[in-house]
Design a protein around this motif. Sequence first.
Motif: not given
Length: 194
Positions: A71-73, A89-92, A113-114
């Motif tokens: 799940q990307p969040l 900013d975004l994680v999976v 982690a993004v």
Amino acid sequence: MATTEPTTGRTVLPGEPPFTVDDLLRFPDEGSRYELFDGSLLISPPATPAHQRAVVRLARIVEDAAPVEFQPLPGVNLRVGPRDFFIPDLVVVPTEAVAETELMFTPDDVLLAVEIVSPTTQMRDRHMKRSAYAAAGIELYWRIELSEGPCLHVLELVGDDYKPAGKHAAGRVADLFAPFEVSFDPAVLLRPRG
């Protein structure tokens, strides 16, 4: 009318440096993004429209490519330790971790982690968060440099540090295989709709 514009008033924060994650939970919600690095408070203003566009586009791309068990969040709470707290900013994360997590994820939950680099976060995203995420054992770190076209920098954890695994410039499709297969041209992150 509610806004997220910076205020000119002075905000008094509970606790004293070095701050803990418990202190952070008592901070007022006044529009800024609070993070902690070894107890030092990092404050970021609300994201720019270009930054928000890139996050939304990347989340959609990763969501469409993700198998059901991932799940990307965007913008989740990541507690690394008692004095370290970040909001990537975004994680999976594994889909099952979403159901089990009430407020904060741990590094063990994060597969990717993004960070999307903004003018106000350059040093944090390029150096501080890179070292913090590596020390926490997060296997993959993507750094997106909007000022470079945009450009996607893929970093993989080898031992206790990230090693460059690829630099993907705008105008060419990046074919990535971890944490799952996904392909996209970084240029789409800033391209206008339509």
